[in-house]
Design an enzyme around this catalytic site. Structure first.
Site, PDB file in Angstrom:
ATOM      1  N   CYS A  32       0.754  -1.166   0.336  1.00  0.00           N
ATOM      2  CA  CYS A  32      -0.246  -0.129  -0.273  1.00  0.00           C
ATOM      3  C   CYS A  32       0.757   1.342   0.378  1.00  0.00           C
ATOM      4  O   CYS A  32       1.314   1.743   1.527  1.00  0.00           O
ATOM      5  CB  CYS A  32      -1.307  -0.371   1.341  1.00  0.00           C
ATOM      6  SG  CYS A  32      -1.768   1.217   1.694  1.00  0.00           S
ATOM      7  N   CYS A  35       0.217   3.606   2.630  1.00  0.00           N
ATOM      8  CA  CYS A  35       0.750   3.671   3.697  1.00  0.00           C
ATOM      9  C   CYS A  35       2.105   3.681   4.369  1.00  0.00           C
ATOM     10  O   CYS A  35       2.483   3.690   5.768  1.00  0.00           O
ATOM     11  CB  CYS A  35       0.683   1.511   3.774  1.00  0.00           C
ATOM     12  SG  CYS A  35      -1.559   1.166   4.249  1.00  0.00           S
TER      13      CYS A  35
END
Length: 109
Positions: A32, A35
């Protein structure tokens, strides 16, 4: 040593649900991009708020049961717990200032 706990199915109840202080849990994944942007911000606020709030991270790919239990539909998702209950949830990248504001709000509850 990092101020951020690595959380999983084996320690989540003890470290989060039974914690005496509020807990911020970052649900994230290695693939991600957002993230990866949020990770250093979470690490920084963890260091700056030691004693005020506990911070932990859950890798959703390694801990699917926790992701399902807490209804994680997208990452990053940040959930604040207090007294074993979810009290606030935000999805997506937050600035350090936004995250600090949320921490202060939860700590004051």
């Amino acid at each position: 040593m990092s101020a951020v706990l690595t959380l999983n199915g084996g320690n989540f109840e003890n470290q989060v649900l039974n914690a005496e202080k509020p807990v911020l849990v970052d649900f994230w994944a290695a693939w991600c991009g957002p993230c990866k942007m949020l990770g250093p911000i979470v690490d920084a606020v963890a260091e700056e708020n030691v004693g005020k709030i506990v911070v932990g991270k859950v890798n959703v790919d390694e801990n699917r049961e926790l992701a399902i239990k807490y209804g994680i539909r997208g990452v990053p998702t940040l959930i604040f717990f207090k007294d074993g209950q979810e009290v606030k949830r935000v999805v997506g990248v937050q600035s350090k200032a936004q995250l600090q504001k949320l921490i202060d709000e939860v700590a004051a509850m």
